[in-house]
Scaffold this active site. Structure first.
Site, mmCIF file in Angstrom:
data_model
loop_
_atom_site.group_PDB
_atom_site.id
_atom_site.type_symbol
_atom_site.label_atom_id
_atom_site.label_comp_id
_atom_site.label_asym_id
_atom_site.label_seq_id
_atom_site.Cartn_x
_atom_site.Cartn_y
_atom_site.Cartn_z
ATOM 1 C CB SER A 8 -0.739 0.038 1.114
ATOM 2 O OG SER A 8 -1.485 1.305 1.288
ATOM 3 C CG HIS A 33 -3.893 -1.704 -1.248
ATOM 4 N ND1 HIS A 33 -4.923 -2.499 -1.423
ATOM 5 C CD2 HIS A 33 -4.146 -0.956 -0.203
ATOM 6 C CE1 HIS A 33 -5.785 -2.434 -0.546
ATOM 7 N NE2 HIS A 33 -5.522 -1.360 0.124
ATOM 8 C CG ASP A 35 -5.111 2.167 1.347
ATOM 9 O OD1 ASP A 35 -6.081 1.415 1.188
ATOM 10 O OD2 ASP A 35 -3.984 1.996 1.469
ATOM 11 C CG MET A 37 -8.600 6.678 3.103
ATOM 12 S SD MET A 37 -7.737 6.762 4.578
ATOM 13 C CE MET A 37 -6.701 5.179 4.359
ATOM 14 C CG HIS A 66 -9.172 -0.517 0.303
ATOM 15 N ND1 HIS A 66 -8.737 -0.571 1.792
ATOM 16 C CD2 HIS A 66 -10.523 -0.514 0.921
ATOM 17 C CE1 HIS A 66 -9.401 -0.930 2.414
ATOM 18 N NE2 HIS A 66 -10.663 -0.570 2.083
ATOM 19 C CG MET A 68 -11.247 2.551 2.959
ATOM 20 S SD MET A 68 -9.762 2.559 3.649
ATOM 21 C CE MET A 68 -8.748 2.797 2.061
ATOM 22 C CG MET A 137 -11.111 -3.408 6.072
ATOM 23 S SD MET A 137 -9.669 -2.771 5.004
ATOM 24 C CE MET A 137 -8.646 -1.930 6.258
ATOM 25 C CG ASP A 175 -5.627 -3.068 3.692
ATOM 26 O OD1 ASP A 175 -4.634 -2.521 4.040
ATOM 27 O OD2 ASP A 175 -6.330 -2.296 3.022
HETATM 28 C C1 DX5 Z 1 -5.973 1.389 5.893
HETATM 29 C C2 DX5 Z 1 -5.671 0.898 4.704
HETATM 30 C C3 DX5 Z 1 -4.316 0.191 4.338
HETATM 31 C C4 DX5 Z 1 -3.126 0.815 5.045
HETATM 32 C C5 DX5 Z 1 -2.382 -0.309 5.677
HETATM 33 O O1 DX5 Z 1 -7.064 2.170 6.216
HETATM 34 O O2 DX5 Z 1 -6.717 0.417 3.778
HETATM 35 O O3 DX5 Z 1 -4.382 -0.290 3.103
HETATM 36 O O4 DX5 Z 1 -2.384 1.372 4.012
HETATM 37 O O5 DX5 Z 1 -1.167 0.328 6.298
HETATM 38 P P1 DX5 Z 1 -0.531 -0.677 7.521
HETATM 39 O O6 DX5 Z 1 0.006 -1.811 6.367
HETATM 40 O O7 DX5 Z 1 0.502 0.118 7.708
HETATM 41 O O8 DX5 Z 1 -1.478 -0.958 8.281
HETATM 42 ZN ZN ZN Z 2 -6.470 -0.546 1.902
#
Ligand code: DX5
Ligand code: ZN
Length: 219
Positions: A8, A33, A35, A37, A66, A68, A137, A175
């Protein structure tokens, strides 16, 4: 099922995102990956389709996107057009989950559902035919660098049993909080694809870390 690693870039240096993605590809990543948000579904705000499209231009690896975000339906086309290979949506943010998964596939991407730690597996009961991957998750989404929630091991075992009894061979992605030291335990519980942000990007040598993860998975 072959085990895959999906770094990620949430923990990347965003001022050098292209270089970071190329470095992860050279280090042996299977996916990248990304993310997304929105400050609504999760407390943090990150990137949108523009950055996915920029990532698409610097790597040939599949982009594991991903979402969110609330109202994911509104943005499926934009993220598909930006070059997402796989799009994960949260059922908690999709009132018509089956329709959303169909819409993702309809735009030529693979479709996944991402479940928060407290979201029960039964949300998947009636959409198994519409899923190319299931994302469990293993932290509450929103931030990198959180600790893996141990109760997710039992959830993974239950999911594997559920998929076996349904005769479905759908890969399971995890994840949150995945590092070299726990990857084997999480794999043994049933995970196939491992997202890792800080576990890779906060180490000095991405290739050594990914190789270390693969060794643990193979041992
Ligand atoms: C969390 C994200 C993850 C995040 C994971 O909300 O969806 O993809 O980047 O980070 P680590 O591996 O540091 O927990
Ligand atoms: Zn993620």
């Amino acid at each position: 099922m072959e085990k895959k690693i999906s770094p990620s870039v949430l923990s990347a240096d965003f001022s050098r995102l292209g270089e970071e993605i190329r470095a992860l590809e050279a280090a042996g990543a299977d996916y990248i990956h990304l993310d997304v948000m929105d400050g609504q579904f999760v407390p943090n705000i990150t990137i949108g389709p523009l950055v996915v499209e920029a990532a698409r231009r610097v790597t040939t690896l599949p982009l594991d996107v991903h979402l969110m975000i609330e109202n994911a339906d509104r943005y499926i086309d934009a993220f598909a057009d930006a070059g997402s290979s796989l799009v994960s949506v949260h059922p908690e943010a999709c009132p018509h989950l089956q329709r959303t998964l169909q819409a993702i596939r309809g735009r030529g991407a693979l479709a996944a559902a991402a479940l928060n730690p407290a979201t029960p597996l039964c949300v998947l009961d009636h959409v198994l035919d519409d899923l190319d991957m299931i994302l469990i998750m293993t932290v509450n989404p929103g931030f990198g660098g959180q600790k893996f929630i141990p109760a997710m091991l039992d959830k993974l075992r239950r999911l594997k049993a559920l998929l076996a009894s349904a005769g479905k061979n759908i890969p399971v992605e995890v994840d949150g909080g995945i590092v070299v030291d726990n990857i084997r335990t999480v794999s043994d519980a049933g995970a196939d694809v491992f997202v890792s942000g800080s576990g890779i990007l906060c180490t000095p040598d991405y290739a050594a870390t990914i190789t270390g993860m693969r060794k643990r998975l193979a041992a």
